[in-house]
Design a protein around this motif. Structure first.
Motif, PDB file in Angstrom:
ATOM      1  N   LYS A 250       0.586  -1.719  -0.049  1.00 47.83           N
ATOM      2  CA  LYS A 250       0.490  -0.011  -0.225  1.00 47.83           C
ATOM      3  C   LYS A 250       0.837   1.512   0.427  1.00 47.83           C
ATOM      4  CE  LYS A 250      -4.278  -2.055   2.804  1.00 47.83           C
ATOM      5  NZ  LYS A 250      -4.834  -2.246   3.990  1.00 47.83           N
ATOM      6  N   GLY A 251       2.210   1.175   0.403  1.00 48.00           N
ATOM      7  CA  GLY A 251       3.065   2.134   0.017  1.00 48.00           C
ATOM      8  C   GLY A 251       4.079   2.022   0.112  1.00 48.00           C
ATOM      9  N   ARG A 252       5.414   2.730  -0.032  1.00 48.25           N
ATOM     10  CA  ARG A 252       6.426   3.023   0.458  1.00 48.25           C
ATOM     11  C   ARG A 252       7.141   3.427   1.081  1.00 48.25           C
ATOM     12  NH1 ARG A 252       9.775   5.792  -2.257  1.00 48.25           N
ATOM     13  NH2 ARG A 252       8.840   7.759  -4.041  1.00 48.25           N
ATOM     14  N   ILE A 253       8.413   3.190   1.906  1.00 50.59           N
ATOM     15  CA  ILE A 253       9.397   4.011   3.123  1.00 50.59           C
ATOM     16  C   ILE A 253      10.073   4.553   2.509  1.00 50.59           C
ATOM     17  CG2 ILE A 253      10.143   5.131   4.941  1.00 50.59           C
ATOM     18  CD1 ILE A 253       7.758   3.736   6.309  1.00 50.59           C
ATOM     19  N   GLU A 254      11.187   5.709   1.879  1.00 52.51           N
ATOM     20  CA  GLU A 254      13.149   6.171   1.668  1.00 52.51           C
ATOM     21  C   GLU A 254      13.994   6.806   2.678  1.00 52.51           C
ATOM     22  OE1 GLU A 254      14.866   9.224  -1.784  1.00 52.51           O
ATOM     23  OE2 GLU A 254      12.496   8.324  -2.127  1.00 52.51           O
ATOM     24  N   ILE A 255      14.610   6.335   3.185  1.00 47.10           N
ATOM     25  CA  ILE A 255      15.104   6.755   4.082  1.00 47.10           C
ATOM     26  C   ILE A 255      16.771   7.699   2.946  1.00 47.10           C
ATOM     27  CG2 ILE A 255      16.966   6.264   6.060  1.00 47.10           C
ATOM     28  CD1 ILE A 255      15.830   4.091   7.227  1.00 47.10           C
ATOM     29  N   GLU A 256      16.691   8.556   3.111  1.00 48.96           N
ATOM     30  CA  GLU A 256      17.077   9.553   2.748  1.00 48.96           C
ATOM     31  C   GLU A 256      18.861   9.386   3.286  1.00 48.96           C
ATOM     32  OE1 GLU A 256      17.434  14.454   1.425  1.00 48.96           O
ATOM     33  OE2 GLU A 256      17.458  14.116   3.511  1.00 48.96           O
ATOM     34  N   ILE A 257      19.205   9.337   4.262  1.00 51.08           N
ATOM     35  CA  ILE A 257      20.524   9.126   4.461  1.00 51.08           C
ATOM     36  C   ILE A 257      20.727   8.071   5.193  1.00 51.08           C
ATOM     37  CG2 ILE A 257      23.360  10.010   4.642  1.00 51.08           C
ATOM     38  CD1 ILE A 257      21.765  13.169   4.355  1.00 51.08           C
ATOM     39  N   PRO A 258      20.622   7.080   5.189  1.00 53.73           N
ATOM     40  CA  PRO A 258      19.918   5.548   6.363  1.00 53.73           C
ATOM     41  C   PRO A 258      21.367   5.659   6.320  1.00 53.73           C
ATOM     42  CG  PRO A 258      20.699   4.992   4.043  1.00 53.73           C
ATOM     43  CD  PRO A 258      20.956   6.418   3.921  1.00 53.73           C
ATOM     44  N   PHE A 259      22.666   5.709   6.596  1.00 46.89           N
ATOM     45  CA  PHE A 259      24.000   4.682   7.509  1.00 46.89           C
ATOM     46  C   PHE A 259      24.807   5.966   7.596  1.00 46.89           C
ATOM     47  CE2 PHE A 259      23.174   2.331   3.400  1.00 46.89           C
ATOM     48  CZ  PHE A 259      21.931   1.443   4.344  1.00 46.89           C
ATOM     49  N   ASN A 260      25.286   7.380   7.011  1.00 50.21           N
ATOM     50  CA  ASN A 260      25.676   8.262   7.194  1.00 50.21           C
ATOM     51  C   ASN A 260      25.429   9.272   7.551  1.00 50.21           C
ATOM     52  OD1 ASN A 260      28.276   6.967   5.078  1.00 50.21           O
ATOM     53  ND2 ASN A 260      29.258   7.082   7.039  1.00 50.21           N
ATOM     54  N   ALA A 261      24.412   8.997   8.971  1.00 49.70           N
ATOM     55  CA  ALA A 261      23.608   9.415   8.897  1.00 49.70           C
ATOM     56  C   ALA A 261      24.403  11.150   9.802  1.00 49.70           C
ATOM     57  CB  ALA A 261      22.308   9.842  10.187  1.00 49.70           C
ATOM     58  N   PRO A 262      23.875  12.526   8.885  1.00 50.03           N
ATOM     59  CA  PRO A 262      24.757  13.777   9.478  1.00 50.03           C
ATOM     60  C   PRO A 262      24.338  14.034  11.223  1.00 50.03           C
ATOM     61  CG  PRO A 262      22.966  14.341   8.039  1.00 50.03           C
ATOM     62  CD  PRO A 262      23.517  12.824   8.090  1.00 50.03           C
ATOM     63  N   LYS A 263      24.813  15.117  11.502  1.00 52.85           N
ATOM     64  CA  LYS A 263      25.327  15.256  12.883  1.00 52.85           C
ATOM     65  C   LYS A 263      24.592  16.317  13.278  1.00 52.85           C
ATOM     66  CE  LYS A 263      29.718  15.012  14.303  1.00 52.85           C
ATOM     67  NZ  LYS A 263      31.092  15.245  15.111  1.00 52.85           N
ATOM     68  N   ASP A 264      25.036  17.870  12.183  1.00 52.44           N
ATOM     69  CA  ASP A 264      25.104  19.148  12.108  1.00 52.44           C
ATOM     70  C   ASP A 264      23.368  18.994  11.535  1.00 52.44           C
ATOM     71  OD1 ASP A 264      26.245  17.755   9.380  1.00 52.44           O
ATOM     72  OD2 ASP A 264      27.147  19.542   9.048  1.00 52.44           O
ATOM     73  N   ARG A 265      22.493  18.211  10.482  1.00 55.15           N
ATOM     74  CA  ARG A 265      21.613  18.460  10.207  1.00 55.15           C
ATOM     75  C   ARG A 265      20.663  17.908  10.350  1.00 55.15           C
ATOM     76  NH1 ARG A 265      24.081  19.044   4.183  1.00 55.15           N
ATOM     77  NH2 ARG A 265      25.368  19.397   5.543  1.00 55.15           N
ATOM     78  N   PRO A 266      19.459  18.199  10.395  1.00 54.92           N
ATOM     79  CA  PRO A 266      18.362  17.423  10.725  1.00 54.92           C
ATOM     80  C   PRO A 266      17.807  15.748   9.606  1.00 54.92           C
ATOM     81  CG  PRO A 266      17.506  19.472  10.323  1.00 54.92           C
ATOM     82  CD  PRO A 266      18.544  19.696  10.629  1.00 54.92           C
ATOM     83  N   THR A 267      17.312  14.728   9.776  1.00 55.13           N
ATOM     84  CA  THR A 267      17.182  14.077   9.244  1.00 55.13           C
ATOM     85  C   THR A 267      16.041  13.654   7.940  1.00 55.13           C
ATOM     86  OG1 THR A 267      17.350  12.580  10.714  1.00 55.13           O
ATOM     87  CG2 THR A 267      19.241  12.501   9.592  1.00 55.13           C
ATOM     88  N   ARG A 268      15.928  13.237   7.013  1.00 53.81           N
ATOM     89  CA  ARG A 268      14.702  12.803   6.486  1.00 53.81           C
ATOM     90  C   ARG A 268      14.214  11.114   6.203  1.00 53.81           C
ATOM     91  NH1 ARG A 268      13.791  17.338   2.598  1.00 53.81           N
ATOM     92  NH2 ARG A 268      15.772  16.145   1.026  1.00 53.81           N
ATOM     93  N   LEU A 269      12.846  10.877   5.658  1.00 57.10           N
ATOM     94  CA  LEU A 269      12.673   9.833   5.517  1.00 57.10           C
ATOM     95  C   LEU A 269      11.336  10.361   5.105  1.00 57.10           C
ATOM     96  CD1 LEU A 269       9.679   8.321   7.413  1.00 57.10           C
ATOM     97  CD2 LEU A 269      11.677   7.446   8.449  1.00 57.10           C
ATOM     98  N   PHE A 270      10.932   9.517   3.168  1.00 56.71           N
ATOM     99  CA  PHE A 270       9.440   9.709   2.862  1.00 56.71           C
ATOM    100  C   PHE A 270       8.965   8.700   2.942  1.00 56.71           C
ATOM    101  CE2 PHE A 270      13.762  12.091   0.903  1.00 56.71           C
ATOM    102  CZ  PHE A 270      13.798  13.460   1.342  1.00 56.71           C
ATOM    103  N   ILE A 271       7.894   8.928   3.081  1.00 60.35           N
ATOM    104  CA  ILE A 271       6.742   8.111   2.723  1.00 60.35           C
ATOM    105  C   ILE A 271       5.304   8.538   1.740  1.00 60.35           C
ATOM    106  CG2 ILE A 271       4.601   6.744   3.742  1.00 60.35           C
ATOM    107  CD1 ILE A 271       5.493   8.651   6.420  1.00 60.35           C
ATOM    108  N   ASP A 272       5.645   7.397   1.080  1.00 61.97           N
ATOM    109  CA  ASP A 272       4.886   7.497  -0.182  1.00 61.97           C
ATOM    110  C   ASP A 272       3.326   6.410  -0.106  1.00 61.97           C
ATOM    111  OD1 ASP A 272       2.995   8.258  -2.607  1.00 61.97           O
ATOM    112  OD2 ASP A 272       4.572   7.756  -3.721  1.00 61.97           O
TER     113      ASP A 272
END
Length: 336
Positions: free
Chosen positions: A245-267
């Motif tokens: 029924k949908g999908r999820i994408e993790i933008e920067i899944p492994f080397n997540a930055p520590k100086d900015r927010p992280t995001r995931l996308f749901i469609d």
């Protein structure tokens, strides 16, 4: 004041000095109190730079320190199990860098060590303690994308330095050990179980001998997972979880930055132009801080560590199976 676990670090490895130690030093439950190197000057330099109280010129001296509660082990891959065992025998809890070992048999040897010593031993997959991955698991449990049917991951960087440890076969270098392990962990986390069988393709560097391009197909009871990892392509990383029924994408899944927010996308719309994507953003945080705190809290409260030995052994079984499958040129069952 909340008691903190006093950590000692085996070696001045870059992953520890540049990422893990600074992260743990900001933790609520963790304190990095000592660091050791086989070169005392290196240990003292690292301790001075990072504000660490004690520096030792041998790993044995660090393990003998009665004020140290736990050990972080970022040594080369072939030294993970031997020194994790020695630390445990010294009565220290151990957070060992990934991959946990070079073989499944080697990893399994730590089960008896843990049973005999009573300490906690875990693998340092920091993603398992981080906000975007914790949220992913919530969304999957809630059925936000229906039934998970496919996971697709890509992870790469470019490094052809022959002196770099990641490019040496004898120290467990190469793409699959170093970063493919994250892709496997991603699929296993999503499906919540072990794949039944795998197929793999490996291209090795003719001079270095390490796998520089590895791809795999994993069959799970509920679906399929694929990934490609490389040590000699442009840096890139993404993970996609696709359901009925949908999908999820993790933008920067492994080397997540520590100086900015992280995001995931749901469609949940199926709009191939991306018009239906909902973005979830997570506050700026350091995944190594969260990993250290999660492990330290487990020590203080007697709970389970984020990635226990059983998880590390299971992940290693998939790595080993992919190597076998690539060599055999066909499907291989995953036994562990």
């Amino acid at each position: 004041m909340t008691r903190k676990v006093r950590w000692g670090v085996l070696s001045t490895a870059a992953i520890g000095v540049k990422k893990v130690i600074p992260g743990m030093q900001r933790g609520q439950y963790s304190e990095v109190a000592a660091i050791a190197s086989r070169d005392l000057a290196k240990a003292k330099a690292a301790a001075g730079e990072l504000g660490i109280e004690k520096a030792y010129g041998s790993y044995e001296e660090l393990l003998a320190d009665p004020e140290i509660d736990a050990i972080y082990n970022p040594l080369p891959n072939q030294l993970h199990v031997p020194w994790t065992a020695k630390a445990a025998e010294a009565g220290k809890h151990v957070l060992c860098e990934k991959p946990l070992s070079m073989t499944v048999v080697e990893a399994e040897s730590l089960l008896q060590v843990r049973k005999r010593t009573g300490v906690k031993i875990g693998e340092a997959f920091m993603i398992r303690s981080f906000t975007q991955w914790l949220r992913l698991q919530e969304l999957l449990r809630e059925g936000r994308i229906g039934e998970l049917r496919a996971v697709s991951a890509f992870f790469s960087y470019f490094n052809v330095d022959p002196t770099n440890i990641r490019n040496k076969v004898e120290t467990g270098g190469g793409a699959l050990y170093d970063i493919g392990c994250y892709c496997i962990q991603s699929a296993r986390t999503g499906f919540g179980t072990q794949p039944t069988r795998v197929a793999g393709l490996i291209e090795r560097d003719p001079a270095l001998g390490t796998d520089r391009l590895t791809s795999a197909l994993m069959e799970f009871p509920a679906g399929h997972a694929t990934f490609t990892c490389s040590t000699q392509t442009i840096p890139y990383q993404r993970v996609h979880f696709v359901g009925t029924k949908g999908r999820i994408e993790i933008e920067i899944p492994f080397n997540a930055p520590k100086d900015r927010p992280t995001r995931l996308f749901i469609d949940e719309t199926g709009d191939i132009f991306g018009g239906g994507i909902v973005t979830e953003e997570f506050p700026t945080a350091d995944q190594y801080t969260m990993q250290g705190d999660a492990f330290s809290k487990a020590i203080l409260e007697g709970g389970e560590v984020p990635v226990p030995l059983e998880e590390g052994i299971a992940n290693m079984a998939v790595i080993e199976a992919i190597f076998r499958a690539a060599e055999a040129g066909g499907w291989v069952d995953v036994s562990a």
